[in-house]
Write a protein that holds these residues in place. Structure first.
Motif, PDB file in Angstrom:
ATOM      1  N   GLN A 114      41.395 -33.680  15.955  1.00  8.70           N
ATOM      2  CA  GLN A 114      42.826 -33.455  16.011  1.00  8.70           C
ATOM      3  C   GLN A 114      43.123 -31.975  15.808  1.00  8.70           C
ATOM      4  OE1 GLN A 114      44.144 -36.258  12.957  1.00  8.70           O
ATOM      5  NE2 GLN A 114      44.993 -37.538  14.565  1.00  8.70           N
ATOM      6  N   PRO A 116      44.867 -28.929  14.348  1.00  7.87           N
ATOM      7  CA  PRO A 116      45.619 -28.732  13.106  1.00  7.87           C
ATOM      8  C   PRO A 116      47.041 -28.277  13.384  1.00  7.87           C
ATOM      9  CG  PRO A 116      44.046 -26.947  13.449  1.00  7.87           C
ATOM     10  CD  PRO A 116      43.740 -27.994  14.479  1.00  7.87           C
ATOM     11  N   SER A 195      48.636 -39.422  10.667  1.00 10.73           N
ATOM     12  CA  SER A 195      47.292 -39.581  10.091  1.00 10.73           C
ATOM     13  C   SER A 195      47.055 -38.633   8.920  1.00 10.73           C
ATOM     14  CB  SER A 195      46.220 -39.358  11.166  1.00 10.73           C
ATOM     15  OG  SER A 195      46.393 -40.251  12.243  1.00 10.73           O
ATOM     16  N   LYS A 196      48.107 -38.393   8.152  1.00 10.78           N
ATOM     17  CA  LYS A 196      48.019 -37.563   6.950  1.00 10.78           C
ATOM     18  C   LYS A 196      47.504 -36.157   7.254  1.00 10.78           C
ATOM     19  CE  LYS A 196      47.428 -41.440   3.766  1.00 10.78           C
ATOM     20  NZ  LYS A 196      46.603 -42.057   2.705  1.00 10.78           N
ATOM     21  N   ARG A 197      47.928 -35.602   8.377  1.00 15.98           N
ATOM     22  CA  ARG A 197      47.589 -34.217   8.696  1.00 15.98           C
ATOM     23  C   ARG A 197      48.609 -33.290   8.058  1.00 15.98           C
ATOM     24  NH1 ARG A 197      47.378 -32.743  14.582  1.00 15.98           N
ATOM     25  NH2 ARG A 197      49.038 -34.280  14.812  1.00 15.98           N
ATOM     26  N   TYR A 198      48.121 -32.214   7.473  1.00 18.55           N
ATOM     27  CA  TYR A 198      48.990 -31.234   6.843  1.00 18.55           C
ATOM     28  C   TYR A 198      48.674 -29.848   7.394  1.00 18.55           C
ATOM     29  CZ  TYR A 198      49.815 -34.881   3.324  1.00 18.55           C
ATOM     30  OH  TYR A 198      50.140 -36.048   2.690  1.00 18.55           O
ATOM     31  N   SER A 199      49.714 -29.041   7.530  1.00 21.42           N
ATOM     32  CA  SER A 199      49.485 -27.636   7.846  1.00 21.42           C
ATOM     33  C   SER A 199      49.160 -26.897   6.553  1.00 21.42           C
ATOM     34  CB  SER A 199      50.736 -27.027   8.482  1.00 21.42           C
ATOM     35  OG  SER A 199      51.768 -26.868   7.507  1.00 21.42           O
TER      36      SER A 199
END
Length: 210
Positions: A114, A116, A195-199
């Motif tokens: 994925q 970022p 999907s719990k992605r963070y910058s």
């Protein structure tokens, strides 16, 4: 679990030129290929469908709507033949990528990496009601919401413990409450995706609560 290789079968997304090139590569790659001794459909069917499409392409510029419809029909016919042959290759390649590629077909991507999220920037901080700061954050594509945090600036200029300010869907108007008037706060924001992605956290901006 062993990686499963699959033939790329999204031919309906190909331009006519890409489709013709793919069919030519498959015919060349599978002719005399010992890994695929009995292709189904056989290569004569692929060649026939390719020849018919090429003839329809040549006739289109002077044939009007009827010729265009015929070209589209021949395109769909070639797609159907290639999809069936791609399934044959996938079944008989032994899950060997080199063998699959030797057929002239491409392999579907196995990457699920994925991208970022880029970090946002704090555009502005203004005073709202007493004990409240209003924050505006730059919008990040694919972000579902934004998380803010704040920390009181101590006597030496260093921020104290970070306190979460919550999650917000509107990046243009975010209120941080429960602050102490007369205290300067450092504020940061980050984007939250699926999907719990963070910058990464944004660069901090300081502002005194009034």
């Amino acid at each position: 679990m062993a990686q499963k290789f699959r033939t790329l079968i999204g031919f309906s997304k190909h331009s006519v030129q890409q489709l013709v090139a793919t069919a030519g590569a498959v015919i060349q790659g599978m002719t005399g290929n010992k890994a695929f001794p009995c292709p189904s459909p056989d290569l004569t069917a692929v060649q026939a469908a390719l020849d018919e499409l090429n003839a329809a392409i040549a006739a289109q510029p002077h044939g009007g709507a009827k010729a265009t419809a015929d070209k589209n029909n021949k395109r769909e016919a070639l797609i159907g033949v290639l999809q069936k042959l791609a399934q044959y290759v996938q079944l008989h390649c032994g899950n060997d990528l080199a063998v699959l590629l030797s057929s002239g077909f491409s392999a579907a991507s196995t990457s699920r990496t994925q991208v970022p999220l880029p970090k946002p920037a704090i555009v502005s901080v203004d005073n709202g009601n007493t004990t409240e700061l209003l924050v505006k954050v730059s919008r990040v594509g694919q972000a579902k919401c934004y998380e803010l945090r704040s920390a009181a600036i101590g006597a030496g200029g260093a921020p104290g413990p970070w306190q979460t300010g919550g999650l917000f869907t509107n990046s243009r108007s975010i209120a941080i409450n429960g602050l102490t008037p007369g205290i300067t706060y450092a504020i940061q924001a980050r984007a939250v995706g699926s999907s719990k992605r963070y910058s990464d956290w944004s660069d901090p901006v300081t502002h005194m609560c009034m």
